[in-house]
Design a protein around this motif. Structure first.
Motif, PDB file in Angstrom:
ATOM      1  N   GLY A  43      48.515  41.319  45.962  1.00  0.00           N
ATOM      2  CA  GLY A  43      48.465  40.070  46.295  1.00  0.00           C
ATOM      3  C   GLY A  43      47.090  39.471  46.602  1.00  0.00           C
ATOM      4  N   GLU A  44      46.923  38.695  47.443  1.00  0.00           N
ATOM      5  CA  GLU A  44      45.719  37.957  47.990  1.00  0.00           C
ATOM      6  C   GLU A  44      45.124  38.805  48.983  1.00  0.00           C
ATOM      7  OE1 GLU A  44      46.591  33.997  49.268  1.00  0.00           O
ATOM      8  OE2 GLU A  44      46.938  33.551  46.776  1.00  0.00           O
ATOM      9  N   ARG A  45      44.886  40.025  48.923  1.00  0.00           N
ATOM     10  CA  ARG A  45      44.010  40.999  49.695  1.00  0.00           C
ATOM     11  C   ARG A  45      42.731  41.344  49.177  1.00  0.00           C
ATOM     12  NH1 ARG A  45      48.187  45.443  51.878  1.00  0.00           N
ATOM     13  NH2 ARG A  45      46.345  45.784  53.424  1.00  0.00           N
ATOM     14  N   TRP A  46      42.083  40.205  49.358  1.00  0.00           N
ATOM     15  CA  TRP A  46      40.845  40.170  48.574  1.00  0.00           C
ATOM     16  C   TRP A  46      39.677  41.326  48.869  1.00  0.00           C
ATOM     17  CZ3 TRP A  46      42.328  37.354  44.684  1.00  0.00           C
ATOM     18  CH2 TRP A  46      42.892  36.279  45.087  1.00  0.00           C
ATOM     19  N   SER A  47      40.031  41.665  50.029  1.00  0.00           N
ATOM     20  CA  SER A  47      39.017  42.857  50.547  1.00  0.00           C
ATOM     21  C   SER A  47      39.165  44.241  50.057  1.00  0.00           C
ATOM     22  CB  SER A  47      38.854  43.037  52.036  1.00  0.00           C
ATOM     23  OG  SER A  47      40.147  43.131  52.857  1.00  0.00           O
ATOM     24  N   LEU A  48      40.584  44.250  49.854  1.00  0.00           N
ATOM     25  CA  LEU A  48      41.241  45.589  49.270  1.00  0.00           C
ATOM     26  C   LEU A  48      40.574  45.496  47.636  1.00  0.00           C
ATOM     27  CD1 LEU A  48      44.897  45.975  50.112  1.00  0.00           C
ATOM     28  CD2 LEU A  48      42.701  47.681  50.759  1.00  0.00           C
ATOM     29  N   ILE A  49      40.838  44.384  47.003  1.00  0.00           N
ATOM     30  CA  ILE A  49      40.350  44.386  45.611  1.00  0.00           C
ATOM     31  C   ILE A  49      38.980  44.426  45.317  1.00  0.00           C
ATOM     32  CG2 ILE A  49      40.080  42.796  43.501  1.00  0.00           C
ATOM     33  CD1 ILE A  49      42.954  41.455  44.842  1.00  0.00           C
ATOM     34  N   ALA A  50      38.259  43.909  46.474  1.00  0.00           N
ATOM     35  CA  ALA A  50      36.628  44.009  46.531  1.00  0.00           C
ATOM     36  C   ALA A  50      36.171  45.418  46.622  1.00  0.00           C
ATOM     37  CB  ALA A  50      36.001  43.044  47.380  1.00  0.00           C
ATOM     38  N   GLY A  51      36.710  46.217  47.379  1.00  0.00           N
ATOM     39  CA  GLY A  51      36.415  47.706  47.670  1.00  0.00           C
ATOM     40  C   GLY A  51      36.578  48.317  46.275  1.00  0.00           C
ATOM     41  N   ARG A  52      37.241  47.895  45.287  1.00  0.00           N
ATOM     42  CA  ARG A  52      37.470  48.606  44.114  1.00  0.00           C
ATOM     43  C   ARG A  52      36.299  48.204  43.258  1.00  0.00           C
ATOM     44  NH1 ARG A  52      40.259  53.084  44.651  1.00  0.00           N
ATOM     45  NH2 ARG A  52      42.459  52.697  46.005  1.00  0.00           N
ATOM     46  N   ILE A  53      35.548  47.134  43.430  1.00  0.00           N
ATOM     47  CA  ILE A  53      34.510  46.719  42.424  1.00  0.00           C
ATOM     48  C   ILE A  53      33.153  46.620  43.230  1.00  0.00           C
ATOM     49  CG2 ILE A  53      33.849  44.700  41.040  1.00  0.00           C
ATOM     50  CD1 ILE A  53      36.721  43.845  40.967  1.00  0.00           C
ATOM     51  N   PRO A  54      32.354  47.747  42.790  1.00  0.00           N
ATOM     52  CA  PRO A  54      31.149  47.740  43.280  1.00  0.00           C
ATOM     53  C   PRO A  54      30.059  46.304  43.209  1.00  0.00           C
ATOM     54  CG  PRO A  54      31.480  49.842  42.095  1.00  0.00           C
ATOM     55  CD  PRO A  54      32.687  48.689  41.840  1.00  0.00           C
ATOM     56  N   GLY A  55      29.741  46.121  44.207  1.00  0.00           N
ATOM     57  CA  GLY A  55      28.650  44.873  44.249  1.00  0.00           C
ATOM     58  C   GLY A  55      29.451  43.615  44.492  1.00  0.00           C
ATOM     59  N   ARG A  56      30.678  43.471  44.546  1.00  0.00           N
ATOM     60  CA  ARG A  56      31.630  42.264  44.886  1.00  0.00           C
ATOM     61  C   ARG A  56      31.998  42.385  46.319  1.00  0.00           C
ATOM     62  NH1 ARG A  56      30.212  38.838  40.531  1.00  0.00           N
ATOM     63  NH2 ARG A  56      30.591  40.192  38.647  1.00  0.00           N
ATOM     64  N   THR A  57      31.915  40.869  46.684  1.00  0.00           N
ATOM     65  CA  THR A  57      32.648  40.802  48.142  1.00  0.00           C
ATOM     66  C   THR A  57      33.999  40.180  47.968  1.00  0.00           C
ATOM     67  OG1 THR A  57      31.694  38.526  48.554  1.00  0.00           O
ATOM     68  CG2 THR A  57      30.130  40.359  49.021  1.00  0.00           C
ATOM     69  N   ALA A  58      34.769  40.252  49.017  1.00  0.00           N
ATOM     70  CA  ALA A  58      36.018  39.428  49.089  1.00  0.00           C
ATOM     71  C   ALA A  58      35.967  37.896  48.824  1.00  0.00           C
ATOM     72  CB  ALA A  58      36.597  39.747  50.483  1.00  0.00           C
ATOM     73  N   GLU A  59      34.818  37.443  49.323  1.00  0.00           N
ATOM     74  CA  GLU A  59      34.551  35.921  48.942  1.00  0.00           C
ATOM     75  C   GLU A  59      34.400  35.870  47.482  1.00  0.00           C
ATOM     76  OE1 GLU A  59      32.906  37.754  51.240  1.00  0.00           O
ATOM     77  OE2 GLU A  59      34.246  36.990  53.049  1.00  0.00           O
ATOM     78  N   ASP A  60      33.421  36.727  46.963  1.00  0.00           N
ATOM     79  CA  ASP A  60      33.461  36.668  45.331  1.00  0.00           C
ATOM     80  C   ASP A  60      34.714  36.578  44.595  1.00  0.00           C
ATOM     81  OD1 ASP A  60      30.681  36.706  45.554  1.00  0.00           O
ATOM     82  OD2 ASP A  60      30.497  38.716  45.342  1.00  0.00           O
ATOM     83  N   ILE A  61      35.466  37.588  45.007  1.00  0.00           N
ATOM     84  CA  ILE A  61      36.596  37.876  44.137  1.00  0.00           C
ATOM     85  C   ILE A  61      37.784  36.727  44.381  1.00  0.00           C
ATOM     86  CG2 ILE A  61      38.881  39.199  43.985  1.00  0.00           C
ATOM     87  CD1 ILE A  61      36.210  40.803  43.335  1.00  0.00           C
ATOM     88  N   GLU A  62      37.673  36.243  45.615  1.00  0.00           N
ATOM     89  CA  GLU A  62      38.632  34.962  46.110  1.00  0.00           C
ATOM     90  C   GLU A  62      38.090  33.658  45.305  1.00  0.00           C
ATOM     91  OE1 GLU A  62      40.600  32.714  49.638  1.00  0.00           O
ATOM     92  OE2 GLU A  62      39.031  34.022  50.240  1.00  0.00           O
TER      93      GLU A  62
END
Length: 74
Positions: free
Chosen positions: A44-63
Motif C-alpha cells: 500500500g502507501e508505505r512509501w518509505s518501504l517502497i523507496a528502500g527497494r529503489i536506490p536513489g529514490r526517496t519516499a517523497e519521490d515515490i509518493e
C-alpha cells in the motif's frame, strides 16, 4: 544597494520555481515503475518501504510520482 538586494531575491525566486518544476517532472524508468506498482499492491502507501527497494529514490519521490500518475479523484 537596493538593486542588488532586489536582484538576489529575484534569483532566489527563480531558483525555487525551477526546483518545483523539476520536482513535478520526476521520471521513472519502466523497471522502477513496475517495481513501484508491485510494491504498492503488496504494502500500500508505505512509501518509505517502497523507496528502500529503489536506490536513489526517496519516499517523497515515490509518493509524488504515484500521486501524479495514478491518483484518482473521486
Amino acid at each position: 544597494m537596493a538593486d542588488s538586494e532586489h536582484s538576489t531575491s529575484d534569483e532566489t525566486y527563480m531558483d525555487s520555481q525551477e526546483e518545483r518544476n523539476q520536482e513535478s517532472k520526476i521520471e521513472f524508468s519502466e523497471d522502477e515503475e513496475a517495481l513501484v506498482i508491485r510494491m504498492y499492491n503488496l504494502v500500500g502507501e508505505r512509501w518509505s518501504l517502497i523507496a528502500g527497494r529503489i536506490p536513489g529514490r526517496t519516499a517523497e519521490d515515490i509518493e509524488k510520482y504515484w500521486n501524479s500518475r495514478y491518483s484518482t479523484s473521486e
